[in-house]
Design a protein around this motif. Structure first.
Motif, mmCIF file in Angstrom:
data_model
loop_
_atom_site.group_PDB
_atom_site.id
_atom_site.type_symbol
_atom_site.label_atom_id
_atom_site.label_comp_id
_atom_site.label_asym_id
_atom_site.label_seq_id
_atom_site.Cartn_x
_atom_site.Cartn_y
_atom_site.Cartn_z
ATOM 1 N N PHE A 1 0.842 -1.200 0.000
ATOM 2 C CA PHE A 1 0.000 0.000 0.000
ATOM 3 C C PHE A 1 0.876 1.248 0.000
ATOM 4 N N PRO A 2 0.518 2.289 -0.777
ATOM 5 C CA PRO A 2 -0.638 2.385 -1.681
ATOM 6 C C PRO A 2 -0.342 1.779 -3.049
ATOM 7 N N TYR B 1 -4.700 18.477 -3.791
ATOM 8 C CA TYR B 1 -5.885 18.157 -3.018
ATOM 9 C C TYR B 1 -5.612 17.041 -2.006
ATOM 10 N N PRO B 2 -6.300 17.043 -0.869
ATOM 11 C CA PRO B 2 -6.028 16.101 0.238
ATOM 12 C C PRO B 2 -5.884 14.636 -0.147
ATOM 13 N N PRO B 3 -6.804 14.049 -0.947
ATOM 14 C CA PRO B 3 -6.642 12.617 -1.265
ATOM 15 C C PRO B 3 -5.323 12.311 -1.963
ATOM 16 N N LYS B 4 -4.972 13.141 -2.958
ATOM 17 C CA LYS B 4 -3.720 12.916 -3.679
ATOM 18 C C LYS B 4 -2.518 13.322 -2.829
ATOM 19 N N ILE C 1 1.293 11.313 -1.715
ATOM 20 C CA ILE C 1 2.651 11.851 -1.642
ATOM 21 C C ILE C 1 3.244 11.598 -0.262
ATOM 22 N N TRP C 2 2.420 11.770 0.763
ATOM 23 C CA TRP C 2 2.883 11.542 2.137
ATOM 24 C C TRP C 2 3.351 10.106 2.310
ATOM 25 N N PHE C 3 2.571 9.145 1.805
ATOM 26 C CA PHE C 3 2.942 7.734 1.899
ATOM 27 C C PHE C 3 4.219 7.455 1.100
#
Length: 203
Positions: free
Chosen positions: A53-54, A121-124, A128-130
């Motif tokens: 994941f992801p 946007y938050p979902p995308k 990036i954070w992951f």
């Protein structure tokens, strides 16, 4: 086993190479060079062995590393060489196998550009954070980081000053190129050939 210079690669008896398919041309050539030194190399697509994941595929989220563990058991690598930072690299660290990372570009600058241009946007942004989290784990757990040039070595050492680094150049072998009929150009002219995977490059 320590890998504090590129020369240590030639002391590896069995090297597993995991990378991105578009870079197989270079990775295969690298493995063949080591093979001529009498060493055993195996080249695989890292995400085909373990993605985690992801991922775009839901089944990858629940992968129990069966293919990864089978590959490690059958090939028994002395070290694993990767050219990008994925969950495959994390799995290598968890198995306590020496991890070598080849850095081709400024990962940190690419992530900054991605946040500013593509992942606003938050979902995308969470993707990036992951990705950054996985990359940090790979860099932090690597035995040695091999930047492709001195400039990138300086960049890597800014982020991981205590991590062993050594430049591992990737050149172009003219014999591997082939002639094709091209377009007619008005000379003098300058051409630039490169990938477009980094958004800012093809702008």
């Amino acid at each position: 086993m320590k890998f504090n210079t590129w020369k240590n690669l030639f002391f590896v008896l069995r090297l597993l190479i995991g990378g991105f398919p578009s870079k197989f041309f270079h990775l295969k050539e690298f493995g063949e060079k080591l093979g001529k030194k009498g060493h055993k190399c195996k080249l695989v697509t890292d995400t085909d062995i373990f993605s985690g994941f992801p991922s775009r595929h839901l089944k990858d989220w629940f992968d129990n590393k069966t293919k990864f563990k089978k590959l490690i058991s059958e090939f028994s690598p002395d070290a694993i060489f990767i050219d990008r930072q994925t969950n495959f690299g994390k799995a290598v660290i968890e198995e306590k196998i020496p991890l070598l990372i080849h850095v081709r570009g400024d990962f940190w600058a690419e992530m900054k550009e991605a946040k500013q241009m593509l992942y606003k946007y938050p979902p995308k942004r969470s993707l990036i954070w992951f990705k950054e989290r996985v990359a940090h784990t790979c860099f932090e757990g690597a035995n040695t980081i091999f930047p492709i040039c001195q400039y990138l070595r300086n960049v890597v050492e800014q982020h991981y000053p205590k991590k062993p680094t050594s430049v591992l150049y990737q050149g172009i072998t003219p014999e591997n190129w082939f002639h094709t009929e091209g377009m007619k150009l008005k000379h003098p002219c300058v051409g630039l050939v490169q990938g477009a995977v980094v958004f800012k490059k093809p702008k």
